[in-house]
Scaffold this motif. Structure first.
Motif, PDB file in Angstrom:
ATOM      1  N   GLY A 271      20.928 -17.261  -6.367  1.00  0.00           N
ATOM      2  CA  GLY A 271      20.003 -18.148  -6.201  1.00  0.00           C
ATOM      3  C   GLY A 271      18.575 -17.447  -6.760  1.00  0.00           C
ATOM      4  O   GLY A 271      18.737 -16.690  -8.051  1.00  0.00           O
ATOM      5  N   GLU A 272      16.850 -17.878  -6.841  1.00  0.00           N
ATOM      6  CA  GLU A 272      16.292 -18.256  -6.816  1.00  0.00           C
ATOM      7  C   GLU A 272      15.337 -17.337  -6.016  1.00  0.00           C
ATOM      8  O   GLU A 272      15.409 -17.203  -4.860  1.00  0.00           O
ATOM      9  CB  GLU A 272      15.575 -20.076  -7.298  1.00  0.00           C
ATOM     10  CG  GLU A 272      16.387 -20.390  -8.444  1.00  0.00           C
ATOM     11  CD  GLU A 272      16.230 -20.345  -9.617  1.00  0.00           C
ATOM     12  OE1 GLU A 272      15.273 -19.536 -10.214  1.00  0.00           O
ATOM     13  OE2 GLU A 272      17.284 -20.611 -10.010  1.00  0.00           O
ATOM     14  N   PRO A 273      13.779 -17.103  -6.866  1.00  0.00           N
ATOM     15  CA  PRO A 273      12.990 -16.258  -5.952  1.00  0.00           C
ATOM     16  C   PRO A 273      12.428 -17.178  -5.489  1.00  0.00           C
ATOM     17  O   PRO A 273      12.060 -18.468  -5.410  1.00  0.00           O
ATOM     18  CB  PRO A 273      11.484 -15.947  -7.264  1.00  0.00           C
ATOM     19  CG  PRO A 273      13.183 -15.851  -8.526  1.00  0.00           C
ATOM     20  CD  PRO A 273      13.697 -16.839  -8.168  1.00  0.00           C
ATOM     21  N   THR A 274      12.024 -16.817  -3.815  1.00  0.00           N
ATOM     22  CA  THR A 274      11.725 -17.634  -3.154  1.00  0.00           C
ATOM     23  C   THR A 274       9.528 -16.614  -2.060  1.00  0.00           C
ATOM     24  O   THR A 274       9.457 -15.578  -2.589  1.00  0.00           O
ATOM     25  CB  THR A 274      12.075 -17.749  -2.050  1.00  0.00           C
ATOM     26  OG1 THR A 274      12.950 -16.765  -1.245  1.00  0.00           O
ATOM     27  CG2 THR A 274      13.481 -18.478  -2.169  1.00  0.00           C
ATOM     28  N   VAL A 275       9.898 -18.228  -1.888  1.00  0.00           N
ATOM     29  CA  VAL A 275       8.462 -17.576  -1.577  1.00  0.00           C
ATOM     30  C   VAL A 275       8.322 -17.377   0.514  1.00  0.00           C
ATOM     31  O   VAL A 275       8.392 -18.382   1.331  1.00  0.00           O
ATOM     32  CB  VAL A 275       6.619 -17.349  -1.407  1.00  0.00           C
ATOM     33  CG1 VAL A 275       5.522 -16.914  -0.230  1.00  0.00           C
ATOM     34  CG2 VAL A 275       6.016 -17.406  -3.266  1.00  0.00           C
TER      35      VAL A 275
END
Length: 204
Positions: free
Chosen positions: A186-190
């Motif tokens: 996946g990708e970085p998330t906040v």
């Protein structure tokens, strides 16, 4: 009683005993064991990953997004905004779903254009700077995460609304940015729920 009846009776008795034993072992024992393991090893996750405010009051779950809007649906300027939700009236855990509209559906295309224009105006950026997750819902409609790109274009607005230094707000965003699962999935998330809760803890 003939032999056939006796055999049938024994079969029924064995089946009943097996059902009782398996119910106790798998239905009661296994459930109790997993519950104990969960409470001991992962108590926060086992109890719903609840998040609390400074007063200790439960204000949500870190796994379920929330809407940060007023009664008319307008974005509250002091909060980071979540991505759109198609779950019920928004982030309804009892109605988890996506919009189920295809990428060329005219209603979806129109909604995306409208959202992009509104977000660009609200954040003071070009429409090309508005990331995809800002204008599209997740498959579950409950995702509490946004991309770092969407969080980044909201920093100035939130800082101004709370009279906080931009650097302080960016620091909080960085602290609540999660890398890909296992380092590569996946990708970085906040996490918007946790980020907004941290902001409330700062005041402003």
């Amino acid at each position: 009683m003939n032999s056939t009846s006796r055999a049938t009776g024994r079969t029924v008795l064995v089946a009943v005993r097996a059902m009782v034993v398996l119910t106790l072992v798998l239905g009661v024992g296994y459930t109790a064991l997993i519950t104990v393991i969960g409470q001991v090893a992962l108590p926060a996750q086992a109890n719903g990953s609840l998040v609390r405010n400074a007063s200790g009051e439960v204000v949500g779950s870190s796994l379920i997004g929330q809407s940060y809007t007023d009664a008319d649906g307008a974005a509250l300027p002091q909060y980071f905004q979540s991505r759109p939700s198609a779950a019920g009236d928004g982030y309804d855990g009892a109605a988890s779903s996506g919009s189920n509209l295809g990428p060329e559906n005219p209603d979806l295309v129109a909604a995306i254009r409208e959202r992009k224009a509104a977000i660009a105006e609200r954040e003071g950026v070009a429409e090309s700077a508005v990331p995809a997750d800002a204008v599209t819902a997740s498959a579950s409609g409950l995702d509490p995460h946004i991309s770092p790109a969407y969080a980044s274009i909201q920093v100035d607005r939130v800082a101004e609304a709370r009279t906080l230094p931009v650097s302080e707000v960016r620091r909080l965003v960085a602290e609540h940015t999660q890398g890909p699962d296992l380092g590569y999935l996946g990708e970085p998330t906040v996490n918007v729920v946790e980020l907004n809760l941290a902001l409330d803890g700062l005041g402003g």
